[in-house]
Scaffold this active site. Structure first.
Site, PDB file in Angstrom:
ATOM      1  N   ASP A 183       0.963  -1.567  -0.141  1.00 42.71           N
ATOM      2  CA  ASP A 183       0.025  -0.153  -0.041  1.00 42.71           C
ATOM      3  C   ASP A 183       0.942   1.261  -0.277  1.00 42.71           C
ATOM      4  O   ASP A 183       1.629   1.591   1.005  1.00 42.71           O
ATOM      5  CB  ASP A 183      -0.512   0.139   0.959  1.00 42.71           C
ATOM      6  CG  ASP A 183      -2.150   0.901   1.678  1.00 42.71           C
ATOM      7  OD1 ASP A 183      -1.438   1.978   0.754  1.00 42.71           O
ATOM      8  OD2 ASP A 183      -2.932   1.257   2.354  1.00 42.71           O
ATOM      9  N   TYR A 208      -5.134  11.168  -3.334  1.00 45.33           N
ATOM     10  CA  TYR A 208      -6.215  12.416  -2.757  1.00 45.33           C
ATOM     11  C   TYR A 208      -4.573  12.745  -1.686  1.00 45.33           C
ATOM     12  O   TYR A 208      -5.379  14.205  -1.498  1.00 45.33           O
ATOM     13  CB  TYR A 208      -6.790  12.277  -2.602  1.00 45.33           C
ATOM     14  CG  TYR A 208      -7.261  11.126  -2.032  1.00 45.33           C
ATOM     15  CD1 TYR A 208      -7.098  11.877  -0.083  1.00 45.33           C
ATOM     16  CD2 TYR A 208      -8.254   9.652  -2.051  1.00 45.33           C
ATOM     17  CE1 TYR A 208      -7.240  10.203   0.705  1.00 45.33           C
ATOM     18  CE2 TYR A 208      -8.192   9.349  -0.701  1.00 45.33           C
ATOM     19  CZ  TYR A 208      -7.983   9.255   0.243  1.00 45.33           C
ATOM     20  OH  TYR A 208      -8.191   8.501   0.942  1.00 45.33           O
ATOM     21  N   LYS A 209      -3.823  12.068  -1.573  1.00 46.59           N
ATOM     22  CA  LYS A 209      -3.091  13.109  -0.476  1.00 46.59           C
ATOM     23  C   LYS A 209      -1.876  13.731  -1.330  1.00 46.59           C
ATOM     24  O   LYS A 209      -2.035  14.651  -1.570  1.00 46.59           O
ATOM     25  CB  LYS A 209      -1.655  12.126   0.559  1.00 46.59           C
ATOM     26  CG  LYS A 209      -3.598  10.588   1.196  1.00 46.59           C
ATOM     27  CD  LYS A 209      -2.469   9.691   2.355  1.00 46.59           C
ATOM     28  CE  LYS A 209      -4.116   9.166   2.527  1.00 46.59           C
ATOM     29  NZ  LYS A 209      -3.984   9.045   4.348  1.00 46.59           N
ATOM     30  N   ARG A 355       0.881  15.109  13.780  1.00 45.96           N
ATOM     31  CA  ARG A 355       1.276  14.763  11.985  1.00 45.96           C
ATOM     32  C   ARG A 355       0.920  15.116  11.697  1.00 45.96           C
ATOM     33  O   ARG A 355       0.268  16.451  11.248  1.00 45.96           O
ATOM     34  CB  ARG A 355       0.553  13.255  12.272  1.00 45.96           C
ATOM     35  CG  ARG A 355       0.485  12.850  10.412  1.00 45.96           C
ATOM     36  CD  ARG A 355      -0.116  11.827  10.303  1.00 45.96           C
ATOM     37  NE  ARG A 355      -1.424  12.057   9.473  1.00 45.96           N
ATOM     38  CZ  ARG A 355      -2.125  11.892   8.798  1.00 45.96           C
ATOM     39  NH1 ARG A 355      -1.488  10.077   8.442  1.00 45.96           N
ATOM     40  NH2 ARG A 355      -2.993  11.845   8.437  1.00 45.96           N
TER      41      ARG A 355
END
Lengths: 396, 396
Positions: A183, A208-209, A355
């Site tokens: 992944d 989309y990241k 994060r």
């Protein structure tokens, strides 16, 4: 010619007063995406109507775009296709692998996305005779043995930013007769990925990241050429059929990667992705990696100098780091809300992780220094300790 | 107040010189969809970035939009959710049904979409001990017996426009201890559907046909309230989890219909759909049905009067008709290409079907008469008999 990151940054819409360090969750808007989608809607859907499937090339878009993703993940051209969501692609990859093996175990690690683990659990529950086994991330290599049918690994841990060794784990899997699914959700667009060189049997990821395709952008799937003509799709969809418009009542898998298509492609979301990929065409991935490490090193040094209460959970070792930095703190949620209130957008991951994503396409050294300054002030003054920062939102 | 179909028509972009009778394949562009998507891109994605999940309501969009679909298909509010593609939703529905039954057979008919049959075949191949049985459409009722776990039926035949009797088939399924899944791809937006009254256990459908959400618009799934808390999702995705942001490593299904969500929703496609649904809010479905029957009756009468070489394959009986009309002809492909060349857009379905969709939201009686005139001229003059009309396109 080295990549011009000032030029790539200028191609994004970055809101005033915001330092955006959450591109590892949702990338910002490429200016060109708005126009591209508007054209897809007005000139293609509006004017061509049903003819858009041929005239505007909508039907071939999933593999055409897949070829552009292939470069970013080190895949052979013609072996990546777009569609659906990452969860669906995980299911497809795992189901294909299980079909190739009589063994009963899917092996993953506790640092994997829960979303991936859930899809594996659903597949196991559906099949009845397979099970998911999870071990600690550092125990994966040793846990790959002759009972394992397929190893499901997310290369970069979504919480810690720790990066797995793709070559080593793939080699071990193959040595033990297992397959491996990678992944790449926090890898594609984060650094040069090498699925072919790294021995991946299947790879999946979202766009989309780091790839900036916008909310709900489509996922991708890679099938190694050695499996391309034999992998059996459990989600045997119409557009993965050998001849979709023959309308035969029996399924026959399409050629190679085409069989991993399922239903109608999300044409508007793909248009946004294509605009985002135009920026990627200007990027050398080695330059990207070098810049990413400079940004993350600088952020780590800055935060450690100003915020002694925060604990680094991201590896210092470059080889084991993705393109994010995480710190832990028992009040991490409130601290992140205070940061967002001050215009520094990162995110929080339960139970205690702050994060921060670093994305050289638009993140500058000034952003890093600005974020460090705000975080330092919040930690020094205790500005996070207010009730409104402790109320959990639906989406964190 | 009766529905004002001139007013609904004015809300669509319909290209100059085109009579569009293919809205049962891809609906035309609602003017408002362009602005709506542009706003979603510019003000939401662009300005809110990751905060859009909460601030713009992206996270709840699949069930919020699902509630608007519920009215159109006669479902209880709170029991429809959007996402993925129709094929994926077929798989989810079938897998849930099989999990509730020890029986081995999925029953469908040869008039069903091949795409639905393919998904059933893929599920059976994955499970190993289940099989798909297909019978002729008119033989379905009799074929439902105690061996059948689940009946999978598309209400309106995509080729002929023949409509199944939802109440009768559902009742028979339940009488024999089977479940029934209804595919509403050619029903939702074509006439008033009644999934609750009709006894559907599950229903699925797409939105890019009669509902006009644009190419690649998301699908929907309905689960009857009696199954909502017990249906087990095979595609057990993150956003169908009871607490997605707890990041637990074990899957626990969410409440009711929420568990049928899988991955990240396609936010841009959903924005286009929401604009399309604003038009649906102005429509009384009984008015729609009355107008649809007037349009289809008029087209049948006109074509039969002018084109003796074409054979009607759509039922004359109103109760057995959807909102399309189909004729067969051995040279159907070339005839349809000649029609499209003249600006009358229908489509062709192998082996010999000319298909015309009638969509009262924007189809007028003048459109019907115009299409009849062009078709009559093409058939009378043999204008279809040209090599360029016989070359098959990738998408037909």
């Amino acid at each position: 010619m080295p990549t011009d990151f000032a030029k790539t940054r200028a191609q994004f819409h970055l809101p005033e007063g915001v330092i955006y360090l959450d591109g590892n969750s949702l990338g910002p808007l490429p200016h060109a995406a708005a126009a591209r989608v508007a054209g897809c809607i007005g000139q293609e859907w509006g004017e061509m109507l049903i003819r858009g499937w041929n005239k505007a090339g909508w039907m071939d878009q999933p593999s055409r775009v897949g070829d552009r993703i292939a470069r970013l993940i080190g895949a052979e051209a013609g072996h990546v296709v777009m569609g659906d969501t990452l969860s669906i692609k995980v299911y497809q990859a795992l189901a294909s692998c299980l079909q190739m093996s009589d063994r009963k175990v899917i092996l993953s690690d506790t640092g994997n996305f829960p979303s991936d683990l859930y899809m594996a659990q659903g597949l196991c529950a559906t099949l009845g005779d397979r099970s998911l086994k999870t071990v600690a991330p550092e125990a994966v290599l040793e846990a790959i043995d002759e009972t394992v049918a397929v190893v499901l690994i997310t290369e970069v841990d979504y919480r810690t930013g720790r990066r797995h060794d793709m070559k080593a784990l793939s080699a071990r899997a193959h040595e033990k007769g297992a397959l491996i699914v990678w992944d790449l959700a926090h890898s594609a667009g984060a650094f040069p990925v090498g699925v072919a060189e790294g021995g991946a049997d299947f790879a999946v990821g979202c766009t989309y990241k780091y790839l900036n395709s916008g909310p709900g952008g489509p996922a991708f799937i890679y099938v190694a050429p050695r499996h391309a003509e034999t992998a059996r799709p459990a989600l045997s969809g119409w557009l993965g059929h050998e001849a979709p418009f023959a309308f035969d009542t029996d399924y026959r898998p399409g050629r190679g990667i085409e069989r991993m298509r399922v239903g109608t492609p999300p044409v508007l979301q793909l248009a946004a992705l294509e605009a985002a990929l135009d920026i990627w065409d200007q990027v050398d991935l080695d330059d990207l990696r070098a810049r990413s490490l400079e940004l993350t090193d600088r952020f780590i040094a800055g935060v450690e100098a100003t915020c002694p209460g925060l604990t680094l959970v991201t590896p210092r070792d470059h080889a084991r780091r993705g393109s994010q930095v995480s710190f832990s703190h028992p009040e991490g949620y409130a601290i992140m809300q205070a940061l967002i209130h001050e215009g520094v957008i990162g995110d929080f991951r339960a139970p205690d992780i702050l994060r921060f994503g670093f994305t050289p396409l638009y993140t500058t050294f000034e952003d890093v220094d600005g974020a460090v300054a705000v975080l330092g002030r919040i930690m020094t003054t205790g500005a996070w300790d207010r009730p409104e920062f402790k109320t959990r939102a639906k989406v964190t």
